[in-house]
Scaffold this motif. Sequence first.
Motif, PDB file in Angstrom:
ATOM      1  N   PHE A 155       9.437 -38.986   6.082  1.00 22.70           N
ATOM      2  CA  PHE A 155       9.110 -40.366   6.158  1.00 22.70           C
ATOM      3  C   PHE A 155       7.613 -40.560   5.381  1.00 22.70           C
ATOM      4  O   PHE A 155       7.118 -39.640   4.961  1.00 22.70           O
ATOM      5  CB  PHE A 155       9.007 -40.415   7.843  1.00 22.70           C
ATOM      6  N   SER A 214      12.943 -43.421   5.687  1.00 21.22           N
ATOM      7  CA  SER A 214      12.143 -43.932   7.051  1.00 21.22           C
ATOM      8  C   SER A 214      10.532 -44.289   6.381  1.00 21.22           C
ATOM      9  O   SER A 214       9.963 -43.275   6.017  1.00 21.22           O
ATOM     10  CB  SER A 214      12.082 -42.519   7.885  1.00 21.22           C
ATOM     11  N   SER A 266      14.115 -41.518  13.653  1.00 23.03           N
ATOM     12  CA  SER A 266      14.918 -40.205  12.610  1.00 23.03           C
ATOM     13  C   SER A 266      13.840 -39.053  12.505  1.00 23.03           C
ATOM     14  O   SER A 266      12.812 -39.225  13.021  1.00 23.03           O
ATOM     15  CB  SER A 266      14.876 -40.754  11.150  1.00 23.03           C
ATOM     16  N   LYS A 295       6.965 -44.932   8.963  1.00 24.88           N
ATOM     17  CA  LYS A 295       6.421 -44.892  10.310  1.00 24.88           C
ATOM     18  C   LYS A 295       4.939 -45.419  10.185  1.00 24.88           C
ATOM     19  O   LYS A 295       4.236 -45.262   9.341  1.00 24.88           O
ATOM     20  CB  LYS A 295       6.286 -43.575  10.898  1.00 24.88           C
ATOM     21  N   TRP A 352      11.094 -41.075  18.006  1.00 23.71           N
ATOM     22  CA  TRP A 352      11.197 -41.637  16.536  1.00 23.71           C
ATOM     23  C   TRP A 352      12.900 -42.032  16.471  1.00 23.71           C
ATOM     24  O   TRP A 352      13.604 -41.382  16.960  1.00 23.71           O
ATOM     25  CB  TRP A 352      10.589 -40.836  15.474  1.00 23.71           C
ATOM     26  N   GLU A 361       8.935 -47.582  13.650  1.00 22.83           N
ATOM     27  CA  GLU A 361       9.812 -46.910  12.346  1.00 22.83           C
ATOM     28  C   GLU A 361      10.568 -48.072  11.827  1.00 22.83           C
ATOM     29  O   GLU A 361      11.314 -48.715  12.608  1.00 22.83           O
ATOM     30  CB  GLU A 361      10.468 -45.649  12.867  1.00 22.83           C
ATOM     31  N   VAL A 382      13.998 -47.576   9.165  1.00 24.26           N
ATOM     32  CA  VAL A 382      15.082 -46.762   8.679  1.00 24.26           C
ATOM     33  C   VAL A 382      15.505 -47.333   7.370  1.00 24.26           C
ATOM     34  O   VAL A 382      16.080 -48.870   7.822  1.00 24.26           O
ATOM     35  CB  VAL A 382      16.173 -45.885   9.447  1.00 24.26           C
TER      36      VAL A 382
END
Length: 168
Positions: free
Chosen positions: A90, A126, A86, A128, A84, A164, A166
Motif C-alpha cells: 500500500f 491500495s 486489503s 491508505k 483494512w 483505503e 483499492v
Amino acid sequence: MDYTFRKANPEDQDAIWSILQEGILRRKKDGSNQWQDGYPNADVVKDDIEKEIGYVLESGNEIAGYSAVIINDEPAYADIQGKWLSDSDFVVVHRIAIAENHTGKGLSKQILLSIEDFAKDNGIFSIKVDTNHDNVAMLKIFEKLGYVYCGEVFFRGSARKAFEKVIV
C-alpha cells in the motif's frame, strides 16, 4: 492549468514549510484540532525530503501543494480499530497541504489522483490515508474519490479516521 507532481528536493524545503504553515492556520480557522500540536514542523519537512518521501505539486515554477507519499510504512496502521480492505502492498499519504493562493482549485484531489498514478507505476493497488474527524474538507475529498472508511488509527494520542482506496 498543467500541474507536475514530483519528488521534493532540498531547495523546495522553505516553500513546503510555508505551505504547511498556511495549512496549519487554515485548520485552526476551520475549528479543527488537526495540526495544532506542533506537528507538522520544519524538521518533519526536512526529514521527508531526506527520506525521499516528500512530493510537490508544481504549477509552472511555483509549488502549489505538498504531500508525503510512503510505501508500506506506517506503524500506526497495523493497529487499526476496524479492518483494512486489503492486506497487500500500500501507499500511505500524509500531510496534504495546498498553498493559500491555490486553494479552491481542487488541488488536494489532484494530488490524490497523482498518487494513484504513482501507486500504479509502482505496481501497488491500495492507498491508505487518515485524517482528523473534524477535517471536513478532506473527509469530503476522500468520499468524492471513492475512499472507504475502515476504522480508526491513533497518532500522538488521538484517534483519526482511516480510509483505503483499492485502485484498478
